[in-house]
Design a protein around this motif. Sequence first.
Motif, PDB file in Angstrom:
ATOM      1  N   ALA A  69      67.309  55.232  44.838  1.00 19.58           N
ATOM      2  CA  ALA A  69      66.855  56.179  43.818  1.00 19.58           C
ATOM      3  C   ALA A  69      65.624  55.603  43.135  1.00 19.58           C
ATOM      4  O   ALA A  69      65.564  54.405  42.847  1.00 19.58           O
ATOM      5  N   LYS A  70      64.644  56.467  42.882  1.00 17.01           N
ATOM      6  CA  LYS A  70      63.419  56.058  42.203  1.00 17.01           C
ATOM      7  C   LYS A  70      63.610  56.128  40.682  1.00 17.01           C
ATOM      8  O   LYS A  70      64.167  57.102  40.169  1.00 17.01           O
ATOM      9  N   LEU A  71      63.122  55.115  39.977  1.00 22.23           N
ATOM     10  CA  LEU A  71      63.195  55.142  38.518  1.00 22.23           C
ATOM     11  C   LEU A  71      62.425  56.324  37.942  1.00 22.23           C
ATOM     12  O   LEU A  71      62.842  56.926  36.950  1.00 22.23           O
ATOM     13  N   ALA A  72      61.319  56.662  38.599  1.00 16.39           N
ATOM     14  CA  ALA A  72      60.476  57.749  38.103  1.00 16.39           C
ATOM     15  C   ALA A  72      61.199  59.092  38.081  1.00 16.39           C
ATOM     16  O   ALA A  72      60.791  60.013  37.369  1.00 16.39           O
ATOM     17  N   ALA A  73      62.269  59.207  38.859  1.00  9.48           N
ATOM     18  CA  ALA A  73      63.029  60.455  38.875  1.00  9.48           C
ATOM     19  C   ALA A  73      63.841  60.644  37.598  1.00  9.48           C
ATOM     20  O   ALA A  73      64.297  61.750  37.302  1.00  9.48           O
TER      21      ALA A  73
ATOM     22  N   SER B 232      62.997  58.612  34.465  1.00  6.75           N
ATOM     23  CA  SER B 232      62.279  58.217  33.265  1.00  6.75           C
ATOM     24  C   SER B 232      60.815  57.949  33.586  1.00  6.75           C
ATOM     25  O   SER B 232      60.489  57.474  34.677  1.00  6.75           O
ATOM     26  N   ASP B 233      59.950  58.249  32.638  1.00  5.18           N
ATOM     27  CA  ASP B 233      58.527  57.942  32.794  1.00  5.18           C
ATOM     28  C   ASP B 233      58.211  56.507  32.402  1.00  5.18           C
ATOM     29  O   ASP B 233      57.087  56.042  32.603  1.00  5.18           O
ATOM     30  N   ASP B 234      59.204  55.798  31.859  1.00  7.48           N
ATOM     31  CA  ASP B 234      58.986  54.446  31.343  1.00  7.48           C
ATOM     32  C   ASP B 234      59.859  53.458  32.106  1.00  7.48           C
ATOM     33  O   ASP B 234      61.087  53.551  32.058  1.00  7.48           O
ATOM     34  N   HIS B 235      59.241  52.501  32.804  1.00 12.56           N
ATOM     35  CA  HIS B 235      60.030  51.532  33.578  1.00 12.56           C
ATOM     36  C   HIS B 235      60.778  50.552  32.675  1.00 12.56           C
ATOM     37  O   HIS B 235      61.602  49.775  33.163  1.00 12.56           O
ATOM     38  N   ARG B 236      60.523  50.613  31.372  1.00 15.86           N
ATOM     39  CA  ARG B 236      61.275  49.788  30.422  1.00 15.86           C
ATOM     40  C   ARG B 236      62.463  50.534  29.813  1.00 15.86           C
ATOM     41  O   ARG B 236      63.139  50.003  28.929  1.00 15.86           O
ATOM     42  N   ASP B 237      62.713  51.723  30.265  1.00 16.75           N
ATOM     43  CA  ASP B 237      63.789  52.551  29.711  1.00 16.75           C
ATOM     44  C   ASP B 237      65.126  52.167  30.343  1.00 16.75           C
ATOM     45  O   ASP B 237      65.368  52.473  31.511  1.00 16.75           O
ATOM     46  N   PRO B 238      66.029  51.498  29.614  1.00 18.24           N
ATOM     47  CA  PRO B 238      67.295  51.085  30.224  1.00 18.24           C
ATOM     48  C   PRO B 238      68.181  52.252  30.641  1.00 18.24           C
ATOM     49  O   PRO B 238      68.960  52.134  31.599  1.00 18.24           O
ATOM     50  N   VAL B 239      68.063  53.373  29.955  1.00 21.05           N
ATOM     51  CA  VAL B 239      68.836  54.550  30.372  1.00 21.05           C
ATOM     52  C   VAL B 239      68.380  54.994  31.766  1.00 21.05           C
ATOM     53  O   VAL B 239      69.194  55.379  32.611  1.00 21.05           O
TER      54      VAL B 239
ATOM     55  N   LYS C  85      70.664  55.300  35.191  1.00 20.02           N
ATOM     56  CA  LYS C  85      70.723  56.537  35.969  1.00 20.02           C
ATOM     57  C   LYS C  85      70.319  56.298  37.417  1.00 20.02           C
ATOM     58  O   LYS C  85      70.909  56.872  38.344  1.00 20.02           O
ATOM     59  N   ALA C  86      69.317  55.439  37.641  1.00 26.76           N
ATOM     60  CA  ALA C  86      68.893  55.130  39.001  1.00 26.76           C
ATOM     61  C   ALA C  86      69.987  54.370  39.748  1.00 26.76           C
ATOM     62  O   ALA C  86      70.266  54.650  40.925  1.00 26.76           O
ATOM     63  N   VAL C  87      70.613  53.406  39.065  1.00 28.95           N
ATOM     64  CA  VAL C  87      71.717  52.668  39.680  1.00 28.95           C
ATOM     65  C   VAL C  87      72.863  53.609  40.029  1.00 28.95           C
ATOM     66  O   VAL C  87      73.433  53.557  41.131  1.00 28.95           O
ATOM     67  N   ARG C  88      73.184  54.492  39.103  1.00 29.39           N
ATOM     68  CA  ARG C  88      74.290  55.433  39.319  1.00 29.39           C
ATOM     69  C   ARG C  88      74.000  56.354  40.507  1.00 29.39           C
ATOM     70  O   ARG C  88      74.884  56.646  41.318  1.00 29.39           O
ATOM     71  N   ALA C  89      72.736  56.776  40.652  1.00 35.48           N
ATOM     72  CA  ALA C  89      72.363  57.662  41.757  1.00 35.48           C
ATOM     73  C   ALA C  89      72.420  56.928  43.090  1.00 35.48           C
ATOM     74  O   ALA C  89      72.928  57.454  44.094  1.00 35.48           O
ATOM     75  N   ALA C  90      71.885  55.690  43.126  1.00 38.95           N
ATOM     76  CA  ALA C  90      71.902  54.921  44.374  1.00 38.95           C
ATOM     77  C   ALA C  90      73.330  54.592  44.789  1.00 38.95           C
ATOM     78  O   ALA C  90      73.693  54.698  45.969  1.00 38.95           O
ATOM     79  N   LEU C  91      74.150  54.203  43.821  1.00 43.40           N
ATOM     80  CA  LEU C  91      75.554  53.907  44.115  1.00 43.40           C
ATOM     81  C   LEU C  91      76.271  55.170  44.556  1.00 43.40           C
ATOM     82  O   LEU C  91      77.108  55.139  45.481  1.00 43.40           O
ATOM     83  N   GLY C  92      75.951  56.287  43.933  1.00 44.05           N
ATOM     84  CA  GLY C  92      76.596  57.545  44.302  1.00 44.05           C
ATOM     85  C   GLY C  92      76.369  57.906  45.758  1.00 44.05           C
ATOM     86  O   GLY C  92      77.283  58.415  46.427  1.00 44.05           O
ATOM     87  N   GLU C  93      75.164  57.663  46.270  1.00 42.25           N
ATOM     88  CA  GLU C  93      74.889  57.929  47.688  1.00 42.25           C
ATOM     89  C   GLU C  93      75.791  57.107  48.584  1.00 42.25           C
ATOM     90  O   GLU C  93      76.301  57.591  49.606  1.00 42.25           O
ATOM     91  N   VAL C  94      75.989  55.852  48.222  1.00 37.16           N
ATOM     92  CA  VAL C  94      76.859  54.982  49.018  1.00 37.16           C
ATOM     93  C   VAL C  94      78.305  55.463  48.961  1.00 37.16           C
ATOM     94  O   VAL C  94      79.005  55.550  49.983  1.00 37.16           O
ATOM     95  N   LEU C  95      78.766  55.788  47.767  1.00 42.23           N
ATOM     96  CA  LEU C  95      80.156  56.191  47.602  1.00 42.23           C
ATOM     97  C   LEU C  95      80.475  57.487  48.342  1.00 42.23           C
ATOM     98  O   LEU C  95      81.608  57.688  48.801  1.00 42.23           O
TER      99      LEU C  95
END
Length: 428
Positions: free
Chosen positions: A36-40, A42-49, A53-63
């Motif tokens: 998952a791309k962070l840009a999808a 948030s516009d800010d690569h420093r945004d922890p939210v 969300k990117a981690v959750r999306a990438a993990l979701g694909e695996v699951l």
Amino acid sequence: MSGDQNALVVGIDIGTSGARSVAMVPDGTIVASGAAKLAAFSDDHRDPVGWWKAVRAALGEVLEAVDRRRIRAISIDGTSGTMLPVSADGAPLATPMMYNDPVSDRTMLDAIAAHAPKESAAHGATSGLAKVLLFQSVPDVFRVIHQADWLAGHFTGLYDVSDENNALKTGYDPVARCWPEWISLTGARIDLLPEVLPAGAPVATISAAAAEAFGLTPDVILVAGTTDGCASFLATGADRPGDGVSALGTTLTVKVLSDRALFAPEYGLYSHRIGDMWLAGGASNTGGVVLAEYFSAERIDELSARIDPAVDSGLDYYPLTKPGERFPIADPNLEPRLTPRPEDDAMFLKAIFEGIAGIESLAYHRLTSFGGPKLGSIRTVGGGARNAAWSAIRARKLGVPFLTVRSEEAAAGTARLALAGARQAGVL
């Protein structure tokens, strides 16, 4: 469950542009992956939210691609030196500082310089410890933690645990395996630093909320992760002293697995603890950046087909784009050496290839001179690994076997740590 070959572990990698995840079986084979791309998010690569969300999306694909009931362990890597202050429940209390964000307060940097041992990785404006000094004055701060720590906390509810690799630049002593006393002399509050576990050590079982959110069984364990750089090394399959990994990207990075710690701060050389071994390495200013100065990728492919890698050009280059080198020569004024230039572009490219290979060879010899093991093999990652002529020149210069890379996915390296942690916890 011991020896369960149907079991799965998950590795997650968060980088500067996105998140990736893999599921792995006990023999090291990857059976599913997601990205998952962070840009999808948030516009800010420093945004922890956005990170989460990117981690959750990438993990979701695996699951979605595996039987979730087979998952036994999860581990996460993050960018080294990326930090944020949090409350006890993990809420970010300020905008995180990324791995390359410098602290500008001279008083803080001088305090570290005055008290940190010269071999410590805590020196410098981008160090984790400098960020601790900056963040510790944030109101109601509970801990100042690393990116990977914060993401792992979403699975356990614990926001006060880290690993030995992420903690290195924050001043952690990987030899004594503790936060050293000198840290408090800099003015840093040691009580705000996380508990540190070895990379690959079991941390805790997944929280009930996370298990329900991801559809996982309640006995899944979280395993202490690592930095993205260490994860990339582990992903290659390197696992014995003397195993080297060369990254032929924009710059040249060499790393070797050692049975002892190697520290040479004047070369930017530090060691990360991995199990009972050490991952030591350095980065040169040479690499693909030099090639790109003279040739397009298409032209490199065209010229490479005309190169005879078995015959030396006779030219002695030290390819750099500008004066200054970090490793294997520490000289901020070292001049590039790219003359004389042959009329034949193929011969010029060949000499650059040879020059970079010579620097690579010197780098591994340098690691040996600092007490590291004799180089036994090399695995190569990065774009340069795909150039057959360059690979043949490197093989001639380095004189050791070139082994196949198991994976270039950092998430695969973190999954290997998850395997180790699952076995240690007795769930695999």
